[in-house]
Design a protein around this motif. Structure first.
Motif, PDB file in Angstrom:
ATOM      1  N   GLY A 196       0.821  -1.212   0.000  1.00 29.20           N
ATOM      2  CA  GLY A 196       0.000   0.000   0.000  1.00 29.20           C
ATOM      3  C   GLY A 196       0.850   1.254   0.000  1.00 29.20           C
ATOM      4  O   GLY A 196       0.534   2.235  -0.684  1.00 29.20           O
ATOM      5  N   LEU A 197       1.946   1.226   0.752  1.00 30.30           N
ATOM      6  CA  LEU A 197       2.854   2.372   0.796  1.00 30.30           C
ATOM      7  C   LEU A 197       3.450   2.621  -0.584  1.00 30.30           C
ATOM      8  O   LEU A 197       3.453   3.761  -1.069  1.00 30.30           O
ATOM      9  CB  LEU A 197       3.965   2.129   1.822  1.00 30.30           C
ATOM     10  CG  LEU A 197       5.075   3.169   1.876  1.00 30.30           C
ATOM     11  CD1 LEU A 197       4.523   4.540   2.233  1.00 30.30           C
ATOM     12  CD2 LEU A 197       6.145   2.736   2.871  1.00 30.30           C
ATOM     13  N   ALA A 198       3.928   1.570  -1.237  1.00 33.42           N
ATOM     14  CA  ALA A 198       4.518   1.731  -2.575  1.00 33.42           C
ATOM     15  C   ALA A 198       3.518   2.365  -3.539  1.00 33.42           C
ATOM     16  O   ALA A 198       3.848   3.320  -4.253  1.00 33.42           O
ATOM     17  CB  ALA A 198       4.987   0.376  -3.106  1.00 33.42           C
ATOM     18  N   LYS A 199       2.309   1.857  -3.525  1.00 32.60           N
ATOM     19  CA  LYS A 199       1.291   2.381  -4.443  1.00 32.60           C
ATOM     20  C   LYS A 199       0.921   3.822  -4.104  1.00 32.60           C
ATOM     21  O   LYS A 199       0.753   4.655  -4.996  1.00 32.60           O
ATOM     22  CB  LYS A 199       0.065   1.474  -4.423  1.00 32.60           C
ATOM     23  CG  LYS A 199       0.353   0.113  -5.040  1.00 32.60           C
ATOM     24  CD  LYS A 199      -0.780  -0.869  -4.833  1.00 32.60           C
ATOM     25  CE  LYS A 199      -0.373  -2.239  -5.343  1.00 32.60           C
ATOM     26  NZ  LYS A 199      -1.291  -3.286  -4.915  1.00 32.60           N
ATOM     27  N   SER A 200       0.826   4.127  -2.817  1.00 27.46           N
ATOM     28  CA  SER A 200       0.449   5.493  -2.416  1.00 27.46           C
ATOM     29  C   SER A 200       1.519   6.517  -2.768  1.00 27.46           C
ATOM     30  O   SER A 200       1.217   7.696  -2.915  1.00 27.46           O
ATOM     31  CB  SER A 200       0.140   5.547  -0.913  1.00 27.46           C
ATOM     32  OG  SER A 200       1.329   5.505  -0.143  1.00 27.46           O
ATOM     33  N   LEU A 201       2.772   6.073  -2.898  1.00 26.66           N
ATOM     34  CA  LEU A 201       3.867   6.977  -3.259  1.00 26.66           C
ATOM     35  C   LEU A 201       4.070   7.061  -4.773  1.00 26.66           C
ATOM     36  O   LEU A 201       4.977   7.745  -5.236  1.00 26.66           O
ATOM     37  CB  LEU A 201       5.171   6.545  -2.572  1.00 26.66           C
ATOM     38  CG  LEU A 201       5.216   6.771  -1.062  1.00 26.66           C
ATOM     39  CD1 LEU A 201       6.453   6.117  -0.454  1.00 26.66           C
ATOM     40  CD2 LEU A 201       5.190   8.263  -0.745  1.00 26.66           C
ATOM     41  N   GLY A 202       3.222   6.360  -5.544  1.00 29.01           N
ATOM     42  CA  GLY A 202       3.298   6.449  -6.999  1.00 29.01           C
ATOM     43  C   GLY A 202       4.200   5.433  -7.668  1.00 29.01           C
ATOM     44  O   GLY A 202       4.490   5.546  -8.860  1.00 29.01           O
ATOM     45  N   PHE A 203       4.665   4.425  -6.933  1.00 27.55           N
ATOM     46  CA  PHE A 203       5.492   3.374  -7.529  1.00 27.55           C
ATOM     47  C   PHE A 203       4.645   2.509  -8.454  1.00 27.55           C
ATOM     48  O   PHE A 203       3.447   2.331  -8.229  1.00 27.55           O
ATOM     49  CB  PHE A 203       6.093   2.478  -6.438  1.00 27.55           C
ATOM     50  CG  PHE A 203       7.279   3.059  -5.728  1.00 27.55           C
ATOM     51  CD1 PHE A 203       8.573   2.717  -6.102  1.00 27.55           C
ATOM     52  CD2 PHE A 203       7.105   3.929  -4.653  1.00 27.55           C
ATOM     53  CE1 PHE A 203       9.668   3.230  -5.423  1.00 27.55           C
ATOM     54  CE2 PHE A 203       8.197   4.442  -3.976  1.00 27.55           C
ATOM     55  CZ  PHE A 203       9.482   4.106  -4.366  1.00 27.55           C
ATOM     56  N   THR A 204       5.289   1.942  -9.471  1.00 27.14           N
ATOM     57  CA  THR A 204       4.669   1.017 -10.404  1.00 27.14           C
ATOM     58  C   THR A 204       5.338  -0.346 -10.256  1.00 27.14           C
ATOM     59  O   THR A 204       6.569  -0.431 -10.258  1.00 27.14           O
ATOM     60  CB  THR A 204       4.861   1.503 -11.858  1.00 27.14           C
ATOM     61  OG1 THR A 204       4.303   2.821 -11.975  1.00 27.14           O
ATOM     62  CG2 THR A 204       4.202   0.565 -12.849  1.00 27.14           C
ATOM     63  N   MET A 205       4.533  -1.410 -10.150  1.00 27.93           N
ATOM     64  CA  MET A 205       5.117  -2.742 -10.020  1.00 27.93           C
ATOM     65  C   MET A 205       5.802  -3.132 -11.331  1.00 27.93           C
ATOM     66  O   MET A 205       5.221  -2.973 -12.407  1.00 27.93           O
ATOM     67  CB  MET A 205       4.076  -3.789  -9.646  1.00 27.93           C
ATOM     68  CG  MET A 205       4.746  -5.110  -9.329  1.00 27.93           C
ATOM     69  SD  MET A 205       3.745  -6.453  -8.670  1.00 27.93           S
ATOM     70  CE  MET A 205       2.178  -6.257  -9.377  1.00 27.93           C
ATOM     71  N   ILE A 206       7.041  -3.629 -11.223  1.00 29.79           N
ATOM     72  CA  ILE A 206       7.802  -4.017 -12.410  1.00 29.79           C
ATOM     73  C   ILE A 206       8.082  -5.514 -12.483  1.00 29.79           C
ATOM     74  O   ILE A 206       8.439  -6.019 -13.535  1.00 29.79           O
ATOM     75  CB  ILE A 206       9.125  -3.222 -12.534  1.00 29.79           C
ATOM     76  CG1 ILE A 206       9.981  -3.372 -11.281  1.00 29.79           C
ATOM     77  CG2 ILE A 206       8.835  -1.759 -12.848  1.00 29.79           C
ATOM     78  CD1 ILE A 206      11.376  -2.760 -11.382  1.00 29.79           C
ATOM     79  N   SER A 207       7.936  -6.219 -11.346  1.00 32.13           N
ATOM     80  CA  SER A 207       8.143  -7.668 -11.400  1.00 32.13           C
ATOM     81  C   SER A 207       7.543  -8.349 -10.176  1.00 32.13           C
ATOM     82  O   SER A 207       7.371  -7.733  -9.126  1.00 32.13           O
ATOM     83  CB  SER A 207       9.633  -8.016 -11.509  1.00 32.13           C
ATOM     84  OG  SER A 207      10.318  -7.693 -10.324  1.00 32.13           O
ATOM     85  N   SER A 208       7.238  -9.630 -10.365  1.00 36.69           N
ATOM     86  CA  SER A 208       6.778 -10.505  -9.293  1.00 36.69           C
ATOM     87  C   SER A 208       7.516 -11.822  -9.464  1.00 36.69           C
ATOM     88  O   SER A 208       7.417 -12.446 -10.525  1.00 36.69           O
ATOM     89  CB  SER A 208       5.266 -10.722  -9.386  1.00 36.69           C
ATOM     90  OG  SER A 208       4.841 -11.662  -8.425  1.00 36.69           O
ATOM     91  N   THR A 209       8.254 -12.211  -8.446  1.00 37.18           N
ATOM     92  CA  THR A 209       9.085 -13.412  -8.528  1.00 37.18           C
ATOM     93  C   THR A 209       8.752 -14.353  -7.377  1.00 37.18           C
ATOM     94  O   THR A 209       8.794 -13.936  -6.216  1.00 37.18           O
ATOM     95  CB  THR A 209      10.588 -13.029  -8.449  1.00 37.18           C
ATOM     96  OG1 THR A 209      10.863 -12.031  -9.436  1.00 37.18           O
ATOM     97  CG2 THR A 209      11.472 -14.232  -8.661  1.00 37.18           C
ATOM     98  N   PRO A 210       8.430 -15.613  -7.667  1.00 38.99           N
ATOM     99  CA  PRO A 210       8.199 -16.559  -6.578  1.00 38.99           C
ATOM    100  C   PRO A 210       9.515 -16.863  -5.856  1.00 38.99           C
ATOM    101  O   PRO A 210      10.552 -17.044  -6.494  1.00 38.99           O
ATOM    102  CB  PRO A 210       7.652 -17.807  -7.266  1.00 38.99           C
ATOM    103  CG  PRO A 210       7.813 -17.619  -8.727  1.00 38.99           C
ATOM    104  CD  PRO A 210       8.225 -16.205  -8.975  1.00 38.99           C
ATOM    105  N   LYS A 211       9.457 -16.874  -4.531  1.00 33.56           N
ATOM    106  CA  LYS A 211      10.645 -17.151  -3.721  1.00 33.56           C
ATOM    107  C   LYS A 211      10.245 -18.048  -2.559  1.00 33.56           C
ATOM    108  O   LYS A 211       9.072 -18.185  -2.243  1.00 33.56           O
ATOM    109  CB  LYS A 211      11.259 -15.871  -3.190  1.00 33.56           C
ATOM    110  CG  LYS A 211      11.829 -14.976  -4.269  1.00 33.56           C
ATOM    111  CD  LYS A 211      12.908 -14.093  -3.704  1.00 33.56           C
ATOM    112  CE  LYS A 211      13.536 -13.310  -4.845  1.00 33.56           C
ATOM    113  NZ  LYS A 211      14.941 -13.222  -4.739  1.00 33.56           N
ATOM    114  N   THR A 212      11.255 -18.603  -1.899  1.00 38.45           N
ATOM    115  CA  THR A 212      11.050 -19.420  -0.715  1.00 38.45           C
ATOM    116  C   THR A 212      11.893 -18.865   0.411  1.00 38.45           C
ATOM    117  O   THR A 212      13.091 -18.621   0.233  1.00 38.45           O
ATOM    118  CB  THR A 212      11.451 -20.887  -0.995  1.00 38.45           C
ATOM    119  OG1 THR A 212      10.683 -21.374  -2.096  1.00 38.45           O
ATOM    120  CG2 THR A 212      11.200 -21.759   0.229  1.00 38.45           C
TER     121      THR A 212
END
Length: 169
Positions: A136-152
């Motif tokens: 929510g913080l990232a989105k509220s500051l105007g960031f755009t998602m650039i990747s989603s990576t599965p991790k363990t």
């Protein structure tokens, strides 16, 4: 040193071990979305602060202090990943300090620092998908998602999506 409205980000001192132990390092909630284990004793906290001080000599990482009272309540840092592109290297606050707008101040302070000190043109922010407040913080500051990576998570085998966000400066 980085200063915000109610915080100061500065290099650690040995005397910070107790605040960091009480406020952050011994708190399971603080470690939940991070890649470290909690510290279980005051002696281990003293060792950890010495390692933190040594690490900070060669890295742009800081403890987070409340201006009012000067207590260490978390940590944050940045690093260069490409020319003019910087990323945060982990932002963590003790559970008593979450949900009070301090994360916003930290991210904005790190961005300002990178722009003013290094001429940064892009800032990368990363978080786990399940960390709703951080997303929510990232989105509220105007960031755009650039990747989603599965991790363990190597600590407990928990699978998660690691999201990276970008903000052009």
């Amino acid at each position: 040193m980085i200063e915000t409205e109610s915080l100061i980000l500065d290099k650690a001192k040995f005397s910070d071990w107790k605040d960091m132990y009480e406020n952050v390092w011994s708190q399971p909630e603080s470690a939940k979305y991070m890649l470290w284990n909690i510290t279980r004793s005051e002696e281990d906290a003293k060792i950890r602060i010495m390692k933190t001080i040594a690490f900070q000599k060669d890295h742009d990482t800081y403890l987070v202090y409340k201006k009012a009272g000067g207590r260490a309540i978390g940590f944050a840092g940045v690093e260069k990943i490409r020319p003019y592109v910087y990323q945060e290297t982990g932002i963590c606050l003790g559970p008593d300090y979450v949900g009070k707008g301090l994360g916003r101040q930290i991210v904005q302070g790190l961005i300002r620092y990178c722009k003013e000190t290094f001429g940064a043109k892009e800032f990368i922010y990363s978080t786990r998908e399940e960390n709703k407040a951080s997303n929510g913080l990232a989105k509220s500051l105007g960031f755009t998602m650039i990747s989603s990576t599965p991790k363990t998570d190597i600590r407990d085998g928990h699978c998660y999506n690691y999201l990276r966000y970008s903000l052009k400066l």
